[in-house]
Design a protein around this motif. Structure first.
Motif, PDB file in Angstrom:
ATOM      1  N   LEU A  27      21.198 -21.448  53.108  1.00  0.00           N
ATOM      2  CA  LEU A  27      20.675 -20.248  53.777  1.00  0.00           C
ATOM      3  C   LEU A  27      20.437 -20.499  55.257  1.00  0.00           C
ATOM      4  O   LEU A  27      20.757 -19.658  56.103  1.00  0.00           O
ATOM      5  N   GLN A  28      19.884 -21.659  55.598  1.00  0.00           N
ATOM      6  CA  GLN A  28      19.660 -21.972  57.007  1.00  0.00           C
ATOM      7  C   GLN A  28      20.985 -22.036  57.764  1.00  0.00           C
ATOM      8  O   GLN A  28      21.069 -21.581  58.911  1.00  0.00           O
ATOM      9  N   PRO A  43      27.461 -14.632  64.608  1.00  0.00           N
ATOM     10  CA  PRO A  43      28.428 -13.588  64.227  1.00  0.00           C
ATOM     11  C   PRO A  43      28.257 -13.154  62.766  1.00  0.00           C
ATOM     12  O   PRO A  43      28.387 -11.978  62.439  1.00  0.00           O
ATOM     13  N   PHE A  44      27.938 -14.106  61.905  1.00  0.00           N
ATOM     14  CA  PHE A  44      27.720 -13.791  60.493  1.00  0.00           C
ATOM     15  C   PHE A  44      26.517 -12.871  60.319  1.00  0.00           C
ATOM     16  O   PHE A  44      26.604 -11.848  59.629  1.00  0.00           O
ATOM     17  N   THR A  45      25.402 -13.208  60.951  1.00  0.00           N
ATOM     18  CA  THR A  45      24.195 -12.387  60.796  1.00  0.00           C
ATOM     19  C   THR A  45      24.398 -10.995  61.393  1.00  0.00           C
ATOM     20  O   THR A  45      23.932 -10.010  60.830  1.00  0.00           O
ATOM     21  N   ILE A 105      17.290 -11.464  53.513  1.00  0.00           N
ATOM     22  CA  ILE A 105      16.734 -12.695  54.097  1.00  0.00           C
ATOM     23  C   ILE A 105      16.887 -12.665  55.614  1.00  0.00           C
ATOM     24  O   ILE A 105      15.952 -12.987  56.352  1.00  0.00           O
ATOM     25  N   ILE A 106      18.054 -12.274  56.087  1.00  0.00           N
ATOM     26  CA  ILE A 106      18.302 -12.208  57.536  1.00  0.00           C
ATOM     27  C   ILE A 106      17.314 -11.246  58.194  1.00  0.00           C
ATOM     28  O   ILE A 106      16.749 -11.553  59.247  1.00  0.00           O
ATOM     29  N   LEU A 107      17.099 -10.100  57.582  1.00  0.00           N
ATOM     30  CA  LEU A 107      16.164  -9.121  58.145  1.00  0.00           C
ATOM     31  C   LEU A 107      14.721  -9.624  58.091  1.00  0.00           C
ATOM     32  O   LEU A 107      13.938  -9.382  59.016  1.00  0.00           O
ATOM     33  N   TYR A 161      23.462 -29.128  47.903  1.00  0.00           N
ATOM     34  CA  TYR A 161      23.922 -28.021  48.731  1.00  0.00           C
ATOM     35  C   TYR A 161      25.401 -27.716  48.570  1.00  0.00           C
ATOM     36  O   TYR A 161      25.789 -26.570  48.617  1.00  0.00           O
ATOM     37  N   TRP A 162      26.255 -28.706  48.383  1.00  0.00           N
ATOM     38  CA  TRP A 162      27.678 -28.399  48.318  1.00  0.00           C
ATOM     39  C   TRP A 162      28.042 -27.676  47.013  1.00  0.00           C
ATOM     40  O   TRP A 162      29.094 -27.085  46.918  1.00  0.00           O
TER      41      TRP A 162
END
Length: 75
Positions: free
Chosen positions: A5-6, A13-15, A36-38, A71-72
């Protein structure tokens, strides 16, 4: 999950693109990440990634439950 997520949220550009999405299914991965972004852009002190985890678990039983994942595995 936190590392993934981080990484995603650090990609400007993604966000930006995620914030423009509309008509997302409420339980979808895209909707969970957009939320989450918001939240990060607001005054929330603690971000709960439960909706993201649930969206991933819905599509992959490997991630259901509370077993630790590296994570992977999420990528």
């Amino acid at each position: 999950l936190n590392a993934v997520l981080q990484s995603l949220v650090s990609l400007q550009p993604f966000t930006t693109d995620m914030k423009t999405l509309t008509n997302l299914e409420p339980s979808s991965f895209s909707k969970a990440v957009t939320d989450i972004i918001l939240e990060i852009g607001s005054e929330h002190q603690v971000i709960n990634p439960r909706k993201v985890k649930d969206a991933i678990s819905k599509n992959s039983h490997r991630f259901a439950g509370s077993a630790q994942q590296v994570y992977w595995d999420y990528i």
